[in-house]
Design a protein around this motif. Structure first.
Motif, PDB file in Angstrom:
ATOM      1  N   ASP A   9     -42.732 -57.817  42.541  1.00 58.08           N
ATOM      2  CA  ASP A   9     -43.793 -58.796  42.271  1.00 58.08           C
ATOM      3  C   ASP A   9     -43.227 -60.075  41.669  1.00 58.08           C
ATOM      4  N   ALA A  10     -42.282 -59.915  40.743  1.00 61.19           N
ATOM      5  CA  ALA A  10     -41.671 -61.092  40.124  1.00 61.19           C
ATOM      6  C   ALA A  10     -40.906 -61.903  41.167  1.00 61.19           C
ATOM      7  N   LEU A  11     -40.192 -61.219  42.042  1.00 62.02           N
ATOM      8  CA  LEU A  11     -39.439 -61.914  43.090  1.00 62.02           C
ATOM      9  C   LEU A  11     -40.392 -62.620  44.056  1.00 62.02           C
ATOM     10  N   ALA A  12     -41.494 -61.945  44.410  1.00 66.26           N
ATOM     11  CA  ALA A  12     -42.467 -62.569  45.308  1.00 66.26           C
ATOM     12  C   ALA A  12     -43.094 -63.797  44.650  1.00 66.26           C
ATOM     13  N   ALA A  13     -43.405 -63.695  43.368  1.00 64.84           N
ATOM     14  CA  ALA A  13     -43.974 -64.849  42.661  1.00 64.84           C
ATOM     15  C   ALA A  13     -42.964 -65.989  42.613  1.00 64.84           C
ATOM     16  N   LYS A  14     -41.704 -65.669  42.364  1.00 63.42           N
ATOM     17  CA  LYS A  14     -40.660 -66.693  42.308  1.00 63.42           C
ATOM     18  C   LYS A  14     -40.496 -67.362  43.668  1.00 63.42           C
ATOM     19  N   ARG A  15     -40.511 -66.559  44.726  1.00 63.51           N
ATOM     20  CA  ARG A  15     -40.401 -67.130  46.081  1.00 63.51           C
ATOM     21  C   ARG A  15     -41.606 -68.000  46.413  1.00 63.51           C
ATOM     22  N   GLY A  16     -42.804 -67.520  45.976  1.00 64.79           N
ATOM     23  CA  GLY A  16     -44.018 -68.313  46.225  1.00 64.79           C
ATOM     24  C   GLY A  16     -43.958 -69.652  45.524  1.00 64.79           C
ATOM     25  N   GLU A  17     -43.492 -69.654  44.265  1.00 63.26           N
ATOM     26  CA  GLU A  17     -43.357 -70.916  43.536  1.00 63.26           C
ATOM     27  C   GLU A  17     -42.354 -71.832  44.226  1.00 63.26           C
ATOM     28  N   ARG A  18     -41.264 -71.272  44.693  1.00 67.46           N
ATOM     29  CA  ARG A  18     -40.236 -72.075  45.370  1.00 67.46           C
ATOM     30  C   ARG A  18     -40.791 -72.673  46.658  1.00 67.46           C
ATOM     31  N   LYS A  19     -41.535 -71.857  47.428  1.00 62.10           N
ATOM     32  CA  LYS A  19     -42.135 -72.373  48.659  1.00 62.10           C
ATOM     33  C   LYS A  19     -43.125 -73.491  48.351  1.00 62.10           C
ATOM     34  N   GLU A  20     -43.884 -73.292  47.267  1.00 61.41           N
ATOM     35  CA  GLU A  20     -44.852 -74.321  46.874  1.00 61.41           C
ATOM     36  C   GLU A  20     -44.140 -75.608  46.480  1.00 61.41           C
ATOM     37  N   ARG A  21     -43.064 -75.471  45.702  1.00 66.97           N
ATOM     38  CA  ARG A  21     -42.311 -76.666  45.314  1.00 66.97           C
ATOM     39  C   ARG A  21     -41.724 -77.364  46.543  1.00 66.97           C
ATOM     40  N   LYS A  22     -41.191 -76.558  47.466  1.00 72.40           N
ATOM     41  CA  LYS A  22     -40.620 -77.166  48.680  1.00 72.40           C
ATOM     42  C   LYS A  22     -41.704 -77.881  49.486  1.00 72.40           C
TER      43      LYS A  22
END
Length: 118
Positions: free
Chosen positions: A84-97
């Protein structure tokens, strides 16, 4: 019955020796009587013992399984939290990108519009 005059020293010694022998005879081991159901009782006792051992082995096995299940549940929970933490981190990164890409596009569009306006 003896009269007091008929009892002599030897008679008293003989009576005392007989009394002592009777007293010692109480403490001598007697012949053991053999229990006719000895083998049957021994077999029953052995069966009960094996049943108790099986029950205890089953209880130990179930306890070990419960401990293993609890440990596995902890591992699964930790893995799920990490995922879940990794998915949240990836989601934040995708959002930033996506925001960066939108900002870059807005800059390009602004430059293009500025060039067209000249």
């Amino acid at each position: 019955m003896f009269s007091s005059q008929d009892i002599g020293h030897t008679q008293r010694q003989k009576t005392a020796a007989e009394a002592k022998a009777a007293l010692l005879a109480k403490f001598k081991p007697r012949e053991a009587s053999v229990d006719p159901r000895f083998e049957e009782r021994a077999a029953l006792r052995a069966a009960e013992l094996s049943q108790v051992r099986r029950d205890r082995a089953e209880a130990r096995a179930s306890h070990r399984q419960a401990v293993a299940d609890a440990a596995q549940a902890l591992v699964d929970t930790a893995d799920a939290l990490a995922a879940d933490a990794l998915a949240a981190k990836r989601g934040e990164r995708k959002e930033r990108k996506a925001l960066s890409a939108a900002e870059a596009k807005a800059k390009r569009d602004a430059r293009y519009a500025a060039r067209k306006a000249r």
